[in-house]
Design a protein around this motif. Sequence first.
Motif, PDB file in Angstrom:
ATOM      1  N   ARG A 480    -124.565  58.085 102.472  1.00 14.32           N
ATOM      2  CA  ARG A 480    -125.097  58.618 103.481  1.00 14.32           C
ATOM      3  C   ARG A 480    -124.561  58.313 104.894  1.00 14.32           C
ATOM      4  O   ARG A 480    -124.050  57.286 104.955  1.00 14.32           O
ATOM      5  N   ASP A 481    -124.735  59.181 105.744  1.00 13.84           N
ATOM      6  CA  ASP A 481    -124.192  58.536 107.261  1.00 13.84           C
ATOM      7  C   ASP A 481    -125.240  57.674 107.695  1.00 13.84           C
ATOM      8  O   ASP A 481    -126.443  57.531 107.243  1.00 13.84           O
ATOM      9  N   ASP A 482    -125.281  57.473 109.159  1.00  9.03           N
ATOM     10  CA  ASP A 482    -126.040  56.562 109.946  1.00  9.03           C
ATOM     11  C   ASP A 482    -127.527  57.231 110.106  1.00  9.03           C
ATOM     12  O   ASP A 482    -128.520  56.631 110.378  1.00  9.03           O
ATOM     13  N   HIS A 483    -127.704  58.536 109.992  1.00  8.02           N
ATOM     14  CA  HIS A 483    -128.773  59.549 110.103  1.00  8.02           C
ATOM     15  C   HIS A 483    -129.273  59.912 108.939  1.00  8.02           C
ATOM     16  O   HIS A 483    -130.490  60.498 108.774  1.00  8.02           O
ATOM     17  N   ARG A 487    -122.975  62.212 102.600  1.00 11.95           N
ATOM     18  CA  ARG A 487    -121.583  62.446 102.811  1.00 11.95           C
ATOM     19  C   ARG A 487    -121.004  63.271 101.606  1.00 11.95           C
ATOM     20  O   ARG A 487    -121.387  62.905 100.429  1.00 11.95           O
ATOM     21  N   ASP A 491    -115.481  62.714 103.213  1.00  6.22           N
ATOM     22  CA  ASP A 491    -116.204  61.735 103.456  1.00  6.22           C
ATOM     23  C   ASP A 491    -116.827  60.751 102.900  1.00  6.22           C
ATOM     24  O   ASP A 491    -117.529  59.831 103.311  1.00  6.22           O
ATOM     25  N   PRO A 493    -117.066  57.378 100.815  1.00  6.07           N
ATOM     26  CA  PRO A 493    -116.258  56.131 100.872  1.00  6.07           C
ATOM     27  C   PRO A 493    -115.485  55.719  99.727  1.00  6.07           C
ATOM     28  O   PRO A 493    -116.250  56.194  98.540  1.00  6.07           O
ATOM     29  N   THR A 511    -120.936  64.740  96.378  1.00  5.83           N
ATOM     30  CA  THR A 511    -121.468  63.495  96.904  1.00  5.83           C
ATOM     31  C   THR A 511    -120.908  62.236  96.255  1.00  5.83           C
ATOM     32  O   THR A 511    -119.864  62.643  95.263  1.00  5.83           O
ATOM     33  N   ARG A 523    -126.202  67.819 104.522  1.00  5.13           N
ATOM     34  CA  ARG A 523    -124.805  67.371 104.569  1.00  5.13           C
ATOM     35  C   ARG A 523    -124.398  67.075 105.950  1.00  5.13           C
ATOM     36  O   ARG A 523    -124.647  67.708 106.875  1.00  5.13           O
ATOM     37  N   HIS A 524    -123.867  65.671 105.817  1.00  3.34           N
ATOM     38  CA  HIS A 524    -122.969  65.329 106.924  1.00  3.34           C
ATOM     39  C   HIS A 524    -121.880  66.182 107.285  1.00  3.34           C
ATOM     40  O   HIS A 524    -121.239  66.753 106.623  1.00  3.34           O
ATOM     41  N   GLY A 525    -121.996  66.776 108.634  1.00  3.68           N
ATOM     42  CA  GLY A 525    -121.065  67.638 109.315  1.00  3.68           C
ATOM     43  C   GLY A 525    -121.356  68.850 108.899  1.00  3.68           C
ATOM     44  O   GLY A 525    -120.403  69.746 109.479  1.00  3.68           O
TER      45      GLY A 525
END
Length: 551
Positions: A480-483, A487, A491, A493, A511, A523-525
């Motif tokens: 996940r991102d910071d929020h 990802r 994205d 890692p 994912t 989803r991030h972004g």
Amino acid sequence: MPLPLILVIDGDTAVLDAVEAQLDRRYGGDYRVVAANDPDTALDTLATGEEVALILIARTLAGVTGGGLLERARQLHPHAKCGLMVAWDALADPPTAAAIVDAIALGAIDYYVPLPAAWPDEVFHHTIATFLLEWATEQRKVPHTVHIIGAEWSGRAHELRETFQSCAAPHTFSLADSEEGRRLLARTSPPITLPVMILPDGRALSDPSNAEIAEAAGAPTDFDGSDFDVVIVGAGPAGLSAAVYGASEGLRTLVIDERGIGGQARSSSAIRNYLGFPRGVSGSRLAELAHEQAAVFGASFVFMHHVTTLTRADDQLTLTLADDRSVNAAAVILATGASYRRLDVPSLEALTGAGVFYGGPASLAHALSGTDVFVAGGANSAGQAALHLARYARRVTLVVRGPALEAGMSHYLVQEIGATANIEVRTGTTITGGGGDGRLRELVLRDGPSGGEETVAADALFVLIGANPHTEWLPAEIARDDHGFLRTGDDVPGDGDAAWPLDRRPFALETSLPGVLAAGDVRHGSVKRVASAVGEGSIAVRFVHALRAAH
């Protein structure tokens, strides 16, 4: 009961007679068709107090009378649908087309109506039938309506209303001590515990659980341990799109949602920039159509059930529900979306459902005629909510934390808000307090630059201040991102606790847990628009096929 009116207004007697004849022949059994050839007669009819479903006005008369005939019609009957009658080739004339577009954008009319040709003109009747369906749905005048009776507006009764609103299901709510509430309760057999739900077949459920509601609504009960090609978690635009494409392409498809259909989109009363809906479409209606489309292709739906865990063993994914039932899947699409952030003002939290509402006003706007309403938020959903409320409320105040609307809202909405006389925009402002005697009566607004506070009278508050993703239940190996947004693709890692574990790279919507995809607002972004969510849902199904081919 008196029939609701369809009022036709045109100064050309020949045109008026032709339109009246078409309407009376098709709808005369269920509506009283009234024709008026001058504004004064039309206003006299509108002032009688009779229920009006549809007003059709010739463009030549739209601006007649003080304030304009259209504006007076809207004021007298804010619930009625309003169409501007024009020649069939009106859009070919640039000035006329511009005037029509402006009238729609400013909310003066719902849409334009090409004048009918020879009987029967089905193009004309398609427009009229659409108007009447929208009016009947908004006024709860449709079959299969569920009636909810509660002792008060808040508490469990509010939860039930929220549940049915999220399912885009026709429903009404009545207080138990109201005339309608007493009439409905008289149809039930004691003993009962409020709130009570009366189903369309006459059955009454006393303080029902979500599981009882789901079963009564026809949710499948035999899915425990079943295997599916794809399980979709979330029934918003992304999840519904994935269900349509998955089922239509032959995949055994199951959709699970702890609420109902539509996700955050259901709070939008009019999505005007979605492809293929020139008249605009409400989020609820779009969800209803998508749900029906997916079901026709064979997708299965389980509502009001919460997924608690997601695990992977070899190539099989397993999702466990809160009632300990489970399903297996070759692939999972996470389309859980995001929920509105809370104000965290205790005095206002206590009034949730009693003047304070999280989400849009689609089912409540008609009850707010002549009131002072506030909308907190600066994104598209807040702008759409303010515009919808402005048709009914005396005044709408849009409270925006940021310095300008343009920072988070589409240009067409900013323009429309600026042109709506009874909408006030307060930027750089937050809501810090408020309260009332069992129902919202006032709000406390703080001006950011000065720090000064002002107490203002308020009859309702709709909060649309951003969203938090529904990802807290997912395993730690999903990045996940910071929020908290998921990802996917590039994205994901390459190292750490949620690193990608396989030699191949993840697919674009995959994912960090192989076989698990993410689509839509979670989803991030992501773009956080209905059209992009629908697109991602369909693309996710493409990657489901790619995953199957890889094995």
